[in-house]
Design a protein around this motif. Sequence first.
Motif, mmCIF file in Angstrom:
data_model
loop_
_atom_site.group_PDB
_atom_site.id
_atom_site.type_symbol
_atom_site.label_atom_id
_atom_site.label_comp_id
_atom_site.label_asym_id
_atom_site.label_seq_id
_atom_site.Cartn_x
_atom_site.Cartn_y
_atom_site.Cartn_z
ATOM 1 N N ARG A 50 -63.020 -12.682 69.817
ATOM 2 C CA ARG A 50 -62.563 -11.363 70.835
ATOM 3 C C ARG A 50 -61.847 -10.053 70.596
ATOM 4 N NH1 ARG A 50 -61.433 -14.945 76.402
ATOM 5 N NH2 ARG A 50 -63.330 -15.767 76.356
ATOM 6 N N PHE A 51 -60.781 -10.849 69.483
ATOM 7 C CA PHE A 51 -60.059 -9.325 68.824
ATOM 8 C C PHE A 51 -61.509 -9.357 68.458
ATOM 9 C CE2 PHE A 51 -57.609 -7.493 66.060
ATOM 10 C CZ PHE A 51 -56.965 -7.202 66.942
ATOM 11 N N VAL A 52 -61.948 -9.557 67.664
ATOM 12 C CA VAL A 52 -62.913 -8.679 66.523
ATOM 13 C C VAL A 52 -63.905 -7.838 67.030
ATOM 14 C CG1 VAL A 52 -65.273 -8.643 65.151
ATOM 15 C CG2 VAL A 52 -62.564 -9.940 64.414
ATOM 16 N N ASN A 53 -64.231 -8.712 68.253
ATOM 17 C CA ASN A 53 -66.094 -7.468 69.832
ATOM 18 C C ASN A 53 -65.062 -6.902 69.582
ATOM 19 O OD1 ASN A 53 -67.416 -10.180 68.658
ATOM 20 N ND2 ASN A 53 -66.852 -11.071 70.888
ATOM 21 N N CYS A 54 -63.690 -6.614 70.700
ATOM 22 C CA CYS A 54 -62.879 -6.007 70.548
ATOM 23 C C CYS A 54 -62.840 -4.460 69.599
ATOM 24 C CB CYS A 54 -61.738 -5.325 71.419
ATOM 25 S SG CYS A 54 -61.618 -6.814 72.690
ATOM 26 N N TYR A 55 -62.617 -4.472 69.238
ATOM 27 C CA TYR A 55 -62.338 -3.417 67.635
ATOM 28 C C TYR A 55 -63.636 -3.656 66.267
ATOM 29 C CZ TYR A 55 -58.101 -3.172 70.043
ATOM 30 O OH TYR A 55 -56.871 -3.134 71.288
ATOM 31 N N ARG A 56 -64.105 -3.401 66.760
ATOM 32 C CA ARG A 56 -66.013 -4.074 65.875
ATOM 33 C C ARG A 56 -65.922 -3.045 64.620
ATOM 34 N NH1 ARG A 56 -71.045 -6.191 68.746
ATOM 35 N NH2 ARG A 56 -69.490 -7.443 69.374
ATOM 36 N N CYS A 57 -65.546 -1.449 64.962
ATOM 37 C CA CYS A 57 -66.312 -0.539 64.251
ATOM 38 C C CYS A 57 -64.863 -0.640 62.947
ATOM 39 C CB CYS A 57 -65.978 0.773 65.159
ATOM 40 S SG CYS A 57 -66.745 1.045 66.146
ATOM 41 N N PHE A 58 -63.729 -0.545 63.553
ATOM 42 C CA PHE A 58 -62.855 -0.609 62.354
ATOM 43 C C PHE A 58 -62.827 -2.020 61.633
ATOM 44 C CE2 PHE A 58 -58.488 -2.194 61.563
ATOM 45 C CZ PHE A 58 -57.520 -1.413 60.845
ATOM 46 N N TYR A 59 -63.194 -3.316 62.453
ATOM 47 C CA TYR A 59 -63.055 -4.279 61.507
ATOM 48 C C TYR A 59 -64.646 -4.325 60.323
ATOM 49 C CZ TYR A 59 -65.140 -9.527 60.634
ATOM 50 O OH TYR A 59 -65.460 -10.530 60.003
ATOM 51 N N LYS A 60 -65.466 -3.864 60.654
ATOM 52 C CA LYS A 60 -66.810 -3.451 59.649
ATOM 53 C C LYS A 60 -65.770 -2.605 58.523
ATOM 54 C CE LYS A 60 -70.674 -3.669 62.521
ATOM 55 N NZ LYS A 60 -71.608 -2.715 63.391
ATOM 56 N N LEU A 61 -64.816 -1.344 58.434
ATOM 57 C CA LEU A 61 -64.141 -1.250 57.956
ATOM 58 C C LEU A 61 -63.164 -2.074 56.827
ATOM 59 C CD1 LEU A 61 -64.045 2.121 59.932
ATOM 60 C CD2 LEU A 61 -65.895 1.888 57.268
ATOM 61 N N GLN A 62 -62.239 -2.310 57.375
ATOM 62 C CA GLN A 62 -61.656 -3.181 56.829
ATOM 63 C C GLN A 62 -61.564 -4.516 57.663
ATOM 64 O OE1 GLN A 62 -59.131 -1.977 54.649
ATOM 65 N NE2 GLN A 62 -60.037 -0.335 54.454
ATOM 66 N N PRO A 63 -61.796 -5.738 56.748
ATOM 67 C CA PRO A 63 -61.887 -6.915 58.039
ATOM 68 C C PRO A 63 -60.587 -7.525 57.550
ATOM 69 C CG PRO A 63 -63.284 -6.199 56.445
ATOM 70 C CD PRO A 63 -63.125 -5.301 56.746
ATOM 71 N N GLN A 64 -59.983 -8.023 56.359
ATOM 72 C CA GLN A 64 -58.115 -8.220 55.989
ATOM 73 C C GLN A 64 -57.735 -7.490 56.614
ATOM 74 O OE1 GLN A 64 -59.834 -7.168 51.617
ATOM 75 N NE2 GLN A 64 -60.739 -9.652 51.959
ATOM 76 N N LEU A 65 -57.607 -6.611 56.747
ATOM 77 C CA LEU A 65 -56.345 -5.568 57.930
ATOM 78 C C LEU A 65 -56.654 -5.958 59.261
ATOM 79 C CD1 LEU A 65 -54.381 -3.406 57.571
ATOM 80 C CD2 LEU A 65 -56.063 -1.565 57.567
ATOM 81 N N THR A 66 -58.193 -6.397 59.773
ATOM 82 C CA THR A 66 -58.257 -6.353 60.876
ATOM 83 C C THR A 66 -57.260 -7.844 60.967
ATOM 84 O OG1 THR A 66 -59.791 -5.023 61.156
ATOM 85 C CG2 THR A 66 -59.422 -6.810 63.032
ATOM 86 N N LYS A 67 -57.851 -8.859 59.699
ATOM 87 C CA LYS A 67 -56.762 -9.933 60.340
ATOM 88 C C LYS A 67 -56.220 -9.880 60.268
ATOM 89 C CE LYS A 67 -57.127 -15.053 60.014
ATOM 90 N NZ LYS A 67 -56.950 -15.477 61.312
ATOM 91 N N SER A 68 -55.473 -9.186 59.602
ATOM 92 C CA SER A 68 -53.887 -8.999 58.895
ATOM 93 C C SER A 68 -53.282 -8.294 60.605
ATOM 94 C CB SER A 68 -53.536 -8.256 58.354
ATOM 95 O OG SER A 68 -51.746 -7.813 58.296
#
Length: 198
Positions: A50-68
């Motif tokens: 759900r977090f990824v769905n909210c910040y999809r653009c950011f996740y596509k650029l930085q998946p590991q940072l998004t997880k952190s």
Amino acid sequence: MAAAGGDGGAGAAEDAGAGGGEAALGRAQLFATVVDTFLEKLVAAGSYQRFVNCYRCFYKLQPQLTKSIYDQFISQLQTSIKEEIQEVKNEGNLERLFSSLDKIVEEAKGREEPAWRPSGIPEQDFRGTVVPYLLKHRSHLRRVLREKEEENRKVAESVLMGRDRIAELQQLIQARQQAWQAISKEQQELIMTFQEPQ
């Protein structure tokens, strides 16, 4: 997330109830279990997906940072909630209140008569609570009044006996005074008779 919070409370109550709940655990432990279950449900509701769905653009650029960021967010959220709950517990002195409530429940187990419950009519509840107290107080006051009346009666009798004794003593004093006056008069007459031949 609100739905998850509601499920969490219900689930915790069900889990605690299934395991014997209040009987096996104290209310403080039960409260801690409910809080922990709520946090688990909250984390589950705020999943990484759900977090990824909210910040999809950011996740596509930085998946590991998004997880952190997500891990830090969840960790800080749990810590913040626990601190807030601990603060509420400390301010409300809940630990002492929980143990006091446990003690009251334990004491009530031995009672055979049912516990008092409000009827929903304040006047009737008030009367039901106050009238027995007032009746008890009235009987106490009547008993005290009877004791005081008996005490006053004994004191009055004692006073009357004292007055009678004083009257007797006055009569005795008067009789002795009269006797003394009579003796004194006789002595004077006797002395006069001895003095006459001269």
